[in-house]
Scaffold this motif. Sequence first.
Motif, short mmCIF file in Angstrom:
data_model
loop_
_atom_site.label_atom_id
_atom_site.label_comp_id
_atom_site.label_asym_id
_atom_site.label_seq_id
_atom_site.Cartn_x
_atom_site.Cartn_y
_atom_site.Cartn_z
N GLN A 72 0.85 -1.19 0.00
CA GLN A 72 0.00 0.00 0.00
C GLN A 72 0.88 1.24 0.00
O GLN A 72 1.79 1.38 0.80
N ARG A 73 0.58 2.16 -0.91
CA ARG A 73 1.37 3.38 -1.06
C ARG A 73 0.44 4.59 -1.06
O ARG A 73 -0.73 4.50 -1.41
N SER A 74 1.01 5.74 -0.69
CA SER A 74 0.33 7.02 -0.82
C SER A 74 0.99 7.77 -1.96
O SER A 74 2.20 8.02 -1.93
N GLN A 75 0.22 8.16 -2.98
CA GLN A 75 0.79 8.74 -4.18
C GLN A 75 -0.04 9.93 -4.63
O GLN A 75 -1.26 9.89 -4.65
N VAL A 76 0.65 11.03 -4.99
CA VAL A 76 -0.01 12.20 -5.57
C VAL A 76 -0.09 12.01 -7.07
O VAL A 76 0.93 11.81 -7.75
N VAL A 77 -1.31 12.02 -7.62
CA VAL A 77 -1.52 11.81 -9.05
C VAL A 77 -2.26 13.01 -9.64
O VAL A 77 -2.94 13.76 -8.95
N THR A 78 -2.12 13.17 -10.96
CA THR A 78 -2.81 14.24 -11.68
C THR A 78 -4.19 13.76 -12.09
O THR A 78 -4.34 12.67 -12.66
N ILE A 79 -5.20 14.57 -11.81
CA ILE A 79 -6.60 14.22 -12.10
C ILE A 79 -7.19 15.28 -13.02
O ILE A 79 -6.88 16.47 -12.90
N PHE A 80 -8.04 14.86 -13.93
CA PHE A 80 -8.79 15.77 -14.79
C PHE A 80 -10.27 15.60 -14.52
O PHE A 80 -10.79 14.47 -14.51
N ASP A 81 -10.98 16.69 -14.26
CA ASP A 81 -12.41 16.58 -14.03
C ASP A 81 -13.15 16.51 -15.35
O ASP A 81 -12.54 16.51 -16.44
N ALA A 82 -14.49 16.48 -15.30
CA ALA A 82 -15.30 16.31 -16.50
C ALA A 82 -15.12 17.46 -17.49
O ALA A 82 -15.29 17.29 -18.71
N ALA A 83 -14.76 18.64 -16.98
CA ALA A 83 -14.57 19.80 -17.86
C ALA A 83 -13.15 19.90 -18.39
O ALA A 83 -12.82 20.84 -19.13
N GLY A 84 -12.29 18.96 -18.01
CA GLY A 84 -10.92 18.97 -18.48
C GLY A 84 -9.97 19.76 -17.62
O GLY A 84 -8.80 19.93 -17.99
N ASN A 85 -10.43 20.25 -16.46
CA ASN A 85 -9.56 21.00 -15.56
C ASN A 85 -8.62 20.04 -14.83
O ASN A 85 -9.03 18.97 -14.38
N GLN A 86 -7.37 20.45 -14.70
CA GLN A 86 -6.36 19.60 -14.08
C GLN A 86 -6.18 19.96 -12.61
O GLN A 86 -6.13 21.12 -12.24
N PHE A 87 -6.10 18.92 -11.76
CA PHE A 87 -5.79 19.11 -10.35
C PHE A 87 -5.10 17.85 -9.84
O PHE A 87 -4.88 16.91 -10.59
#
Length: 273
Positions: A72-87
């Motif tokens: 089990q790891r804790s990892q920061v990943v890049t996410i895109f919402d339905a509108a294409g915004n990156q967070f």
Amino acid sequence: EYDWSDDIMLYAQYATGFVAGGFSETCGSVLSCQPYDSEENDNIEIGMKSELLDGRMRLNLAAFFTQYESLQRSQVVTIFDAAGNQFQETLAVNDGDSDAYGFEMEMTYLPIENLRFDINVGYLDHEYDEFTPTEQTSDQWAGVDLSGLDVPFSPEWNAGVSATYFMDLANGSVLTFNVAAHYQDEMETQPYPADAQPDGVLRPKKFTQVEDRTLVDAYIGWESPEQMWNATIYGKNLADETWRQSANAVAGLWNFTRFAPPREYGVRVGVNF
């Protein structure tokens, strides 16, 4: 278990266990709302437990091998919402298998009635058996073999020594004097390498390592004859070591670091009733 003699017992054991799976604390996308699996392990241990020198020495030895699956790891990943915004989100993921083996020694020795020495030594060799992230666990390192990196929170050596002297006073109360030192080797805290690798060499993230450290503590304790009252004057980390306990790097932006407490003095008073 096998009793070699009245004072020496040999043993061997097998155990298996797991750390339960679940869901990440944050959940802002289809990816981050997916569950992660249990981390499982199998452990084999052989050892000896003994009382020697007419009961004045207790010596325990153990050698072990542990195999971990679905770490089990804790990892920061890049996410895109339905509108294409990156967070970004911090996810709990399963990434990699590892093997660990080592040995431990514990000894207590009473050279005279009122003096006790406690000594412990541990060695650990913990390496990845397989560590190649997928797109679900690391968008940056998907398909890259990271098995050559160090497994986090796995110091190679640790050792401790403690001396305790008990002084019986005329009124029946007891003074206890103790001084102890503990050493721990350096270790990593992050499973994934730094974000930028200009020369192609995989390196851990900066300022996320736990440095090797030696902590020295001491105390003087007093206990009343009826064991109702007690008082202790203590000092912790007397050498005032500054060392990182944990760290969490967030991309190339910043680093959350937690340092251990500095030198501390204090007095404790207690009552049993």
